[in-house]
Design a protein around this motif. Structure first.
Motif: not given
Length: 578
Positions: A71, A74-75, A77-81, A103
């Motif tokens: 997790e 994942q978080k 990557k959500q903030a910076n791809q 992930n």
């Protein structure tokens, strides 16, 4: 030699591990210099990523005070791809590392197996891969920009018929933002319900390899407002490195207006046929036959006028199809490169990217992007010209009952007639127009147009018979109370004196056999003098051409004008020499 500087964001809450990582990176390589900043929680990590400072790579502990396990990845990557992530795990568990990579992580390291060399090599690899991915993303965005300037829908569907990519034109026509379209099932969301099964079958057939059968098809799409837009699709497929079909690439042209225009043209032709049928039943047989003869003479010319814009419009669409093939080739190359990325080193990626750029230059994509707008503008102009020709045909051929008279713009009538007869006239004579402001005339428009046509065609044929090259036709329209006067003058061979008194007689003609019925001027005289209570004059001399003068009363019910015309009936066709 200058050192490469790599900025590392170390996300770790254990002070001992932080100190160990810093020691391993400081002065660890002669060619690399690491600048390390540390945060200890996921929330601080997100703040850093959203701040002004940019990091080249992240060294991420999967066990933080406010997040743990996959997790955490994942978080982030959500903030910076785009930032490459190297995961630190205390578990000597390959599955955990692979799950992290699945992930979004670039690589993983086990803490109790960590060494300076391994850490440096892993971070350097992550950095280089991150840079390569940014290059690919830039090139992919460039390819997307090529698609976005296209004047047609560019659509890529996955093998489950979800939308993988769509260009700006597609978003514009559908009325949705791109994020509201991507990953949605195309048939379920953007095809009208009554067409979904059929369209779904077409797309599944493409995915199964039946490309030739469904390379082109048409179907409506459903916009956000609920409107249907008819789209003509050109389809192809994208394959993986093993040659298996993985997605569908389609270009779609919105042909809604074109189809509506075709229906208008069909309707116009239907109205024209109906007008001719009504004319047969309502007019005297002699007028009917002359009208049909005139239309027969002009049919080939009108067809020629329409074929020219239709021809270059069709040619433009052939060129656009070739351009589409080039766009498809580039997208195939980018797709293959993206699929092979995990198996190619940095130099290979750079080389492949350079090859793609070279291919784009060889294809002259810059010129194509500039040429696409011109092709669409030319095509629209061609369709506009066809519409104008049809409108002129309708104006010229309007059918009225013989005894019905309406206000009519005589100048517009002359312009419509010239347009219809253009192909007959343009090879023989230059036309000069002198139009003054005149009031509308109460008349039967179709019959007056027929008079104009008869006289104009006669003038063009007379000039042609001289075989001296281009002649001249001069047309003047002006008011002369209580009439509107129209003069049509040519510089043809003129009419011999002995024929002047017979030119308005039925079946009289000086043309060779097959060139005329001898009814044109007789019908014109009947229309102007008998039906409209006007006057028709001819003034001609051999070698100096002929001039026809048509006088139409502004108000055909005016008793004074009616009396004058009745008293001067024999003067309605004055003939004389010049």
């Amino acid at each position: 030699m200058d050192k490469r500087t790599i900025t590392v964001l170390l996300v770790e809450d254990d002070e001992g591990d932080i100190l160990l990582a810093r020691r391993m990176l400081v002065n660890s390589s002669q060619s690399l210099e690491f600048i390390v900043e540390t945060v200890q929680t996921l929330s601080d990590t997100v703040k850093y990523l959203n701040g002004d400072k940019k990091f080249d790579v992240m060294l991420l502990d999967m066990g933080l005070p406010d997040s743990s396990g996959v997790e955490t990845v994942q978080k982030v990557k959500q903030a910076n791809q785009t930032i490459p992530i190297v995961v630190l795990t205390g578990l000597d568990d390959e599955q955990t590392g692979l799950l992290a990579i699945k992930n979004g992580a670039t690589d993983y390291l086990v803490k109790n197996k960590l060494s300076s060399d391994i850490l440096v090599q892993t971070l350097n690899f992550a950095f280089e891969r991150g840079q390569a991915e940014k290059t690919i993303l830039r090139e992919r965005n460039k390819a997307q920009s090529y698609l976005d300037v296209a004047g047609v829908i560019m659509l890529v569907l996955n093998d489950d018929l979800t939308v993988h990519r769509i260009n700006n034109k597609g978003c514009e026509i559908l009325g949705y933002a791109e994020q509201d379209i991507l990953e949605k099932n195309w048939c379920d969301n953007f095809v009208p319900s009554e067409y979904r099964e059929k369209v779904s079958q077409v797309l599944k057939s493409l995915l199964s390899g039946e490309i030739g059968k469904y390379e082109y098809h048409e179907n409506p799409i459903l916009t956000k407002t609920g409107r249907y837009r008819l789209v003509a699709w050109h389809n192809s497929v994208l394959r993986d490195e093993a040659g298996q079909i993985k997605s569908i690439l389609s270009s779609g042209e919105d042909i809604t207006e074109r189809k509506e225009a075709e229906e208008v043209i069909k309707k116009a032709y239907s109205e024209l046929e109906s007008a001719n049928a009504n004319l047969k039943s309502m007019q005297a047989q002699i007028i009917q036959n002359e009208k049909l003869a005139s239309i027969g003479q002009l049919a080939a010319g009108v067809a020629h006028e329409m074929n020219t814009p239709v021809g270059f419009t069709a040619s433009n669409f052939e060129t656009l199809a070739k351009y589409f093939d080039k766009f498809k080739n580039l997208l195939d190359m980018y797709g293959k490169l993206a699929g092979e990325m995990p198996n190619i080193d940095k130099d290979g990626i750079i080389a492949r990217t350079a090859d793609i750029r070279k291919t784009a230059e060889d294809m002259k994509m810059g010129f194509i992007l500039e040429d696409i707008d011109a092709l669409f503008e030319e095509s629209k102009e061609g369709l506009k010209r066809v519409t104008t020709i049809i409108q002129n045909l309708r104006d010229f051929s309007r059918v009225d009952k013989i005894d019905v008279y309406d206000d009519f713009d005589i100048i517009r009538g002359m312009e419509a007639t010239l347009a219809v007869a253009r192909n007959t006239i343009k090879y023989n004579a230059n036309v000069t127009l002198e139009f003054a402001d005149v009031s509308q005339v109460s008349c039967n428009a179709s019959q007056i147009n027929q008079v104009f046509l008869n006289i104009l065609v006669n003038a063009a044929q007379a000039i042609e018979s001289q075989q001296k090259g281009m002649g001249n036709i001069k047309i003047k329209i002006y008011p002369s109370e209580p009439y509107v006067v129209c003069e049509i003058e040519d510089d043809g061979p003129g009419i011999p004196q002995e024929y002047l008194n017979r030119v308005f007689e039925p079946f009289f003609t000086t043309k060779p056999a097959g060139k005329g019925t001898g009814l044109g001027l007789a019908v014109s005289y009947d229309i102007v003098v008998n039906k409209h209570k006007g006057q028709l004059f001819i003034d001609s001399q051999v070698g100096r051409g002929a001039k026809f003068t048509i006088k139409l009363p502004l108000n055909r019910k005016n008793s004074d004008s009616r009396k004058e015309m009745e008293n001067n009936g024999q003067e309605s066709h004055i003939v004389c020499g010049r």
